[in-house]
Design an enzyme around this catalytic site. Structure first.
Site: not given
Length: 288
Positions: A98, A141
């Site tokens: 990431k 999320h």
């Protein structure tokens, strides 16, 4: 001069389960998407999946009425991210991966473009450390399937600035999504609560206390869980769940986050849930 981001596509990096579902969500709201992945085969598969998910979303009346789907562009070139309204990173739940992606993107996009990491538990401040402009980074999320669930957990890091928070909450509103903004911590709210429950459910199966079907039946019928923890785990992807649990265990040291043997064995055998055809349940007929 800064780009007028309102007229620009949303870029999604990663054509896996979550990246594809997020792209479907954006397209279904009438906004254009640039979907980036390293391989053309992954992008071709994502295009087919997005068509199916858009039909499913229409059937479930989950799309805004009166809006035509946005235009999808798929690419393997990161230069296509330049000028994006926002960039959503949805690659594997590995910190180094990431960080590498976000660092590359920060060198391509405008200084006022929100960088959004769709992570289930890696702290935003950790991901922001190597970035040239950490104030650009924010977490989301999305729950899976993102195109059906209208609530999104938004994670504000210690250095995330107000302009980034505003831009992302406005984007989510344009997608007919409700944002709940929380402070940064390992696992945030949803993963801190959900993932140890999924781990415990798998452990009960491993200990032969109950079958996966009975665990889910009890959680649905007695405790009001929508699908049951083990069907949820299959939907998330058991490899993704193990990665998220391992990251939480590493950061907190709490044993409840340590992936149980049942989950590790299924991942080792390639039984990753719906996406592979087998997990706690068998999906091979549906995939054929």
């Amino acid at each position: 001069m800064a780009t007028d981001h309102q007229q620009c596509p949303v870029a999604v990096i990663g054509a896996g389960v979550m990246g594809t579902a997020i792209a479907t969500t954006v397209l279904g709201s009438g906004l254009p998407v640039v979907l980036l992945d390293v391989g053309q085969a992954e992008l071709d598969r994502a295009e087919r999946t997005i068509e199916i998910q858009l039909r499913h979303a229409r059937m479930m009346d989950a799309l805004p009425s009166g809006r035509a789907p946005g235009r999808l562009v798929t690419t393997t070139s990161s230069s296509a991210l330049a000028g994006a309204r926002a960039v959503v990173e949805a690659v594997v739940e590995h910190e180094a991966t990431k960080v590498g992606v976000l660092t590359d993107v920060a060198g391509i996009v405008d200084a006022d473009t929100p960088l959004i990491s769709n992570t289930s538990g890696i702290p935003i401040d950790t991901l922001a450390d190597p970035l040239p402009r950490p104030q650009q980074l924010i977490g989301t999320h999305f729950m899976n399937p993102a195109y059906l669930i209208d609530l999104v957990e938004v994670i504000r890091g210690r250095r995330t600035d107000e302009a980034t928070v505003t831009a992302v909450t406005e984007l989510l509103a344009a997608l007919n999504r409700r944002a709940v903004v929380v402070r940064d911590s390992p696992g945030f709210v949803t993963s801190r609560l959900l993932h140890p429950m999924l781990n415990d459910a798998a452990r009960l199966v491993d200990e032969d206390v109950a079958t996966a079907e009975d665990v889910d039946r009890l959680m649905v019928g007695c405790l009001g869980h929508r699908t049951g923890p083990l069907r949820t785990a299959d939907l998330i992807g058991l490899d993704n769940l193990v990665d998220s649990l391992a990251a939480l265990y590493e950061r907190t040291g709490e044993q409840r986050y340590r992936p149980c043997e049942q989950l590790l064995a299924k991942v080792h055998d390639g039984h990753l849930g719906q996406k592979s055809g087998r997990g706690f349940y068998d999906y091979r007929e549906a995939l054929s």
